[in-house]
Enzyme design. Structure first.
Site, mmCIF file in Angstrom:
data_model
loop_
_atom_site.group_PDB
_atom_site.id
_atom_site.type_symbol
_atom_site.label_atom_id
_atom_site.label_comp_id
_atom_site.label_asym_id
_atom_site.label_seq_id
_atom_site.Cartn_x
_atom_site.Cartn_y
_atom_site.Cartn_z
ATOM 1 N N ARG A 1 0.848 -1.204 0.000
ATOM 2 C CA ARG A 1 0.000 0.000 0.000
ATOM 3 C C ARG A 1 0.885 1.257 0.000
ATOM 4 O O ARG A 1 1.059 1.907 -1.020
ATOM 5 C CB ARG A 1 -0.968 -0.023 1.200
ATOM 6 C CG ARG A 1 -2.142 0.938 1.074
ATOM 7 C CD ARG A 1 -1.825 2.354 1.371
ATOM 8 N NE ARG A 1 -1.399 2.554 2.763
ATOM 9 C CZ ARG A 1 -0.901 3.690 3.211
ATOM 10 N NH1 ARG A 1 -0.770 4.730 2.401
ATOM 11 N NH2 ARG A 1 -0.512 3.806 4.463
ATOM 12 N N ASP A 2 1.496 1.530 1.128
ATOM 13 C CA ASP A 2 2.283 2.766 1.227
ATOM 14 C C ASP A 2 3.483 2.727 0.291
ATOM 15 O O ASP A 2 3.890 3.748 -0.271
ATOM 16 C CB ASP A 2 2.755 2.954 2.676
ATOM 17 C CG ASP A 2 3.239 4.358 2.940
ATOM 18 O OD1 ASP A 2 2.565 5.083 3.672
ATOM 19 O OD2 ASP A 2 4.298 4.726 2.413
ATOM 20 N N CYS B 1 4.129 9.187 1.485
ATOM 21 C CA CYS B 1 2.878 9.797 1.040
ATOM 22 C C CYS B 1 3.158 10.707 -0.151
ATOM 23 O O CYS B 1 3.982 11.615 -0.056
ATOM 24 C CB CYS B 1 2.273 10.607 2.187
ATOM 25 S SG CYS B 1 0.832 11.548 1.673
ATOM 26 N N ASN C 1 10.009 4.451 4.304
ATOM 27 C CA ASN C 1 9.509 4.019 5.605
ATOM 28 C C ASN C 1 10.586 3.243 6.334
ATOM 29 O O ASN C 1 11.581 2.819 5.733
ATOM 30 C CB ASN C 1 8.312 3.086 5.401
ATOM 31 C CG ASN C 1 7.029 3.846 5.121
ATOM 32 O OD1 ASN C 1 6.580 4.623 5.934
ATOM 33 N ND2 ASN C 1 6.451 3.626 3.957
HETATM 34 N N1 COA Z 1 -12.769 5.489 -4.163
HETATM 35 C C1 COA Z 1 -12.912 5.707 -5.483
HETATM 36 N N2 COA Z 1 -13.209 6.893 -6.027
HETATM 37 C C2 COA Z 1 -13.387 7.912 -5.183
HETATM 38 C C3 COA Z 1 -13.252 7.786 -3.801
HETATM 39 C C4 COA Z 1 -12.916 6.503 -3.289
HETATM 40 N N3 COA Z 1 -12.738 6.307 -1.991
HETATM 41 N N4 COA Z 1 -13.490 8.966 -3.228
HETATM 42 C C5 COA Z 1 -13.767 9.819 -4.218
HETATM 43 N N5 COA Z 1 -13.696 9.187 -5.392
HETATM 44 C C6 COA Z 1 -13.902 9.753 -6.724
HETATM 45 C C7 COA Z 1 -15.266 10.377 -6.888
HETATM 46 O O1 COA Z 1 -16.181 9.406 -7.304
HETATM 47 C C8 COA Z 1 -14.980 11.418 -7.946
HETATM 48 O O2 COA Z 1 -14.902 10.778 -9.197
HETATM 49 P P1 COA Z 1 -15.357 11.556 -10.555
HETATM 50 O O3 COA Z 1 -14.392 12.698 -10.706
HETATM 51 O O4 COA Z 1 -15.174 10.497 -11.614
HETATM 52 O O5 COA Z 1 -16.750 11.968 -10.308
HETATM 53 C C9 COA Z 1 -13.592 11.891 -7.599
HETATM 54 O O6 COA Z 1 -12.970 10.821 -6.867
HETATM 55 C C10 COA Z 1 -13.583 13.140 -6.751
HETATM 56 O O7 COA Z 1 -14.449 12.943 -5.655
HETATM 57 P P2 COA Z 1 -14.489 13.902 -4.388
HETATM 58 O O8 COA Z 1 -15.463 13.392 -3.406
HETATM 59 O O9 COA Z 1 -14.639 15.328 -4.875
HETATM 60 O O10 COA Z 1 -13.092 13.655 -3.764
HETATM 61 P P3 COA Z 1 -11.872 14.614 -3.715
HETATM 62 O O11 COA Z 1 -11.443 15.059 -5.062
HETATM 63 O O12 COA Z 1 -12.166 15.631 -2.687
HETATM 64 O O13 COA Z 1 -10.762 13.592 -3.175
HETATM 65 C C11 COA Z 1 -10.054 11.818 -1.735
HETATM 66 C C12 COA Z 1 -10.739 13.168 -1.835
HETATM 67 C C13 COA Z 1 -9.708 11.590 -0.287
HETATM 68 C C14 COA Z 1 -10.978 10.736 -2.207
HETATM 69 C C15 COA Z 1 -8.805 11.785 -2.622
HETATM 70 O O14 COA Z 1 -8.050 12.949 -2.406
HETATM 71 C C16 COA Z 1 -7.959 10.581 -2.348
HETATM 72 O O15 COA Z 1 -8.314 9.445 -2.622
HETATM 73 N N6 COA Z 1 -6.749 10.821 -1.862
HETATM 74 C C17 COA Z 1 -5.776 9.793 -1.604
HETATM 75 C C18 COA Z 1 -5.191 9.960 -0.256
HETATM 76 C C19 COA Z 1 -4.107 8.953 -0.039
HETATM 77 O O16 COA Z 1 -4.284 7.757 -0.121
HETATM 78 N N7 COA Z 1 -2.921 9.468 0.282
HETATM 79 C C20 COA Z 1 -1.781 8.649 0.568
HETATM 80 C C21 COA Z 1 -1.894 7.919 1.824
HETATM 81 S S1 COA Z 1 -1.433 8.813 3.230
#
Ligand code: COA
Length: 284
Positions: free
Chosen positions: A13-14, A211, A220
């Site tokens: 994952r990470d 990240c 890590n």
């Molecule tokens: N799984 C799949 N798709 C997702 C989702 C999820 N958990 N959450 C949101 N989406 C999709 C939405 O369906 C939308 O899709 P579309 O553009 O095709 O309509 C898009 O992502 C944007 O959705 P929104 O609710 O506006 O989310 P956002 O743009 O505010 O993003 C997160 C928020 C958290 C979902 C996103 O930033 C993310 O996944 N970040 C990853 C964080 C991460 O893992 N970081 C590293 C680990 S520390």
């Protein structure tokens, strides 16, 4: 060996989330299946995040459904929001690892949510998991410092830990997102926040990871180095170090670059090298 420690592997994952190249689904599954046989307590398989945000883990369902689950190993996944929770529950994961940040800027950069907004999401997620039996863990990024804001006030960490416990989170992981922690700070925060009853450690095979939304995140703690260190300290982890090292040996080929782990290169502490040639010759 008295105290048992639990090692939680996060490489798939990470580790893979930040790689330049997509690691093929079959290769991810094969690695997790091997890791499942090495005595690790828990494996963070993947994350149910937006595939646009984390394209390397866009195959989360296929990986989670494709692995062979071993008895005694817990399989966890990272979940940032309610949508991710629904996807995780559909794959019958053992644990959901909620992620939030202790600092506003990293929270917004990584998740588009401040800590307060994350807590609101978490309440909804916990509600959605009711009756499922799934364990709820929360990872608190930037606990020991934020690459944007610097020090996070320690009282803020204790407050967030308290609030996580109040809303029903069962386990908490304190994350040193970009390696800003120092030992005295770790001891102080862990003692205050959790009474220092800490016996679980996240680590990543080969030291992979970081990240993608934390500038400077560069890896890590390396799982095999950590297990090796604990062994040398007389602390049991249940991990078969040789098996783990076999998995690490294949990592550079899998990710296309060298990995930072030290034990793979230097060998375990009982490895002995021949002395310099001139010494042997002088002895004759
Ligand atoms: N799984 C799949 N798709 C997702 C989702 C999820 N958990 N959450 C949101 N989406 C999709 C939405 O369906 C939308 O899709 P579309 O553009 O095709 O309509 C898009 O992502 C944007 O959705 P929104 O609710 O506006 O989310 P956002 O743009 O505010 O993003 C997160 C928020 C958290 C979902 C996103 O930033 C993310 O996944 N970040 C990853 C964080 C991460 O893992 N970081 C590293 C680990 S520390």
């Amino acid at each position: 060996m008295s105290k048992r420690l639990y090692i939680q592997e996060v490489a798939t994952r990470d580790g893979f989330q930040i790689e330049a190249d997509f690691v093929p689904t079959e290769a991810k599954i094969a690695l997790i299946d091997r890791l499942s046989q090495s005595g690790l307590a828990k494996i963070e398989v993947t994350s149910f995040t937006s595939p646009k945000a984390i394209p390397n883990l866009r195959d989360a369902e296929d990986v989670m459904r494709g692995i062979r689950r071993a008895e005694g190993v817990e399989y966890t996944v990272l979940v940032p929001n309610v949508k991710g929770c629904e996807r995780a529950l559909a794959c019958e994961v053992d644990e959901i690892n909620l992620v939030m940040s202790a600092s506003d800027t990293h929270g917004l950069a990584n998740l588009r949510m401040t800590p307060e907004q994350s807590l609101v999401q978490f309440r909804e997620i916990i509600e959605a998991t009711r009756g499922s039996g799934v364990f709820i863990n929360a990872s608190l990024s930037t606990t020991f410092g934020c690459p944007f804001e610097g020090d996070v006030p320690e009282r803020r960490i204790y407050e967030l830990v308290q609030r996580l416990l109040e809303i029903g989170v069962q386990g908490i992981t304190l994350c040193d997102t970009t390696g800003m922690a120092d030992p005295a700070q770790v001891e102080r925060i862990c003692r205050e926040a959790l009474n220092a009853g800490i016996d679980r450690f996240d680590a990543s095979l080969g030291g992979l990871g970081g990240c993608p939304y934390a500038p400077g995140a560069s890896g890590n703690i390396c799982t095999e180095d950590l297990v090796h260190m604990f062994q040398r300290m007389g602390l049991g982890t249940g991990v078969d170090l040789d098996r783990l090292l076999q998995c690490t040996a294949d990592l550079p080929q899998l990710v296309g670059h060298d990995v930072p782990g030290a034990v793979l290169k230097a060998g375990k502490a009982d490895r002995r090298y021949p002395g310099p040639k001139w010494m042997e010759e002088a002895a004759v």
